[in-house]
Design a protein around this motif. Structure first.
Motif, PDB file in Angstrom:
ATOM      1  N   VAL A  27       0.845  -1.189   0.000  1.00 57.49           N
ATOM      2  CA  VAL A  27       0.000   0.000   0.000  1.00 57.49           C
ATOM      3  C   VAL A  27       0.882   1.241   0.000  1.00 57.49           C
ATOM      4  CG1 VAL A  27      -2.014  -1.065   1.080  1.00 57.49           C
ATOM      5  CG2 VAL A  27      -0.285  -0.069   2.514  1.00 57.49           C
ATOM      6  N   LEU A  37      -4.487   6.919   1.324  1.00 58.89           N
ATOM      7  CA  LEU A  37      -4.066   5.793   0.501  1.00 58.89           C
ATOM      8  C   LEU A  37      -4.114   6.213  -0.961  1.00 58.89           C
ATOM      9  CD1 LEU A  37      -4.793   2.153   1.099  1.00 58.89           C
ATOM     10  CD2 LEU A  37      -5.191   3.014  -1.170  1.00 58.89           C
ATOM     11  N   ILE A  40      -2.859   0.565  -4.110  1.00 58.71           N
ATOM     12  CA  ILE A  40      -2.725  -0.731  -3.446  1.00 58.71           C
ATOM     13  C   ILE A  40      -2.506  -1.780  -4.515  1.00 58.71           C
ATOM     14  CG2 ILE A  40      -5.222  -1.095  -3.400  1.00 58.71           C
ATOM     15  CD1 ILE A  40      -4.796  -2.600  -0.722  1.00 58.71           C
ATOM     16  N   ASP A  61      -8.254  -3.074  -5.464  1.00 58.08           N
ATOM     17  CA  ASP A  61      -8.698  -1.678  -5.557  1.00 58.08           C
ATOM     18  C   ASP A  61     -10.101  -1.486  -4.989  1.00 58.08           C
ATOM     19  OD1 ASP A  61      -6.318  -0.975  -6.695  1.00 58.08           O
ATOM     20  OD2 ASP A  61      -7.104  -0.860  -8.744  1.00 58.08           O
ATOM     21  N   SER A  64      -9.930  -0.983  -1.205  1.00 58.88           N
ATOM     22  CA  SER A  64      -8.964  -0.019  -0.675  1.00 58.88           C
ATOM     23  C   SER A  64      -9.564   0.842   0.431  1.00 58.88           C
ATOM     24  CB  SER A  64      -8.397   0.852  -1.798  1.00 58.88           C
ATOM     25  OG  SER A  64      -9.411   1.616  -2.404  1.00 58.88           O
TER      26      SER A  64
END
Length: 83
Positions: A27, A37, A40, A61, A64
């Motif tokens: 991540v 974030l 990922i 995704d 996430s």
């Protein structure tokens, strides 16, 4: 969650997260102005738990937001950065 790399000058961090089912993900976070974030990806050690494929996929995704909220709720940033 362990710290894999960082560019503290730009506020960019990379962590390895091991999920409960054994899947490992990389991540990427941006710390400026707050933790967010940015990407990922699943590490290619085991098949994807969603589509069961062994190659690169974008299945993580869709999770996430859940992963980011669990990281923030568990205060994993402080723990990973303290190592």
């Amino acid at each position: 969650m362990t710290k894999a790399g960082s560019n503290e000058k730009d506020g960019l961090y990379e962590f390895i997260v091991k999920l409960a089912d054994g899947t490992e993900c990389r991540v990427f976070y941006n710390r400026e102005p707050e933790w967010q974030l940015t990407n990922i990806s699943r590490l290619q050690k085991t098949p994807c738990p969603v589509c069961r494929k062994d190659f690169i996929c974008k299945c993580m995704d869709q999770f996430s937001g859940d992963i980011a909220s669990q990281i923030e709720a568990g205060q994993w940033f402080d723990k990973a950065l303290a190592q």
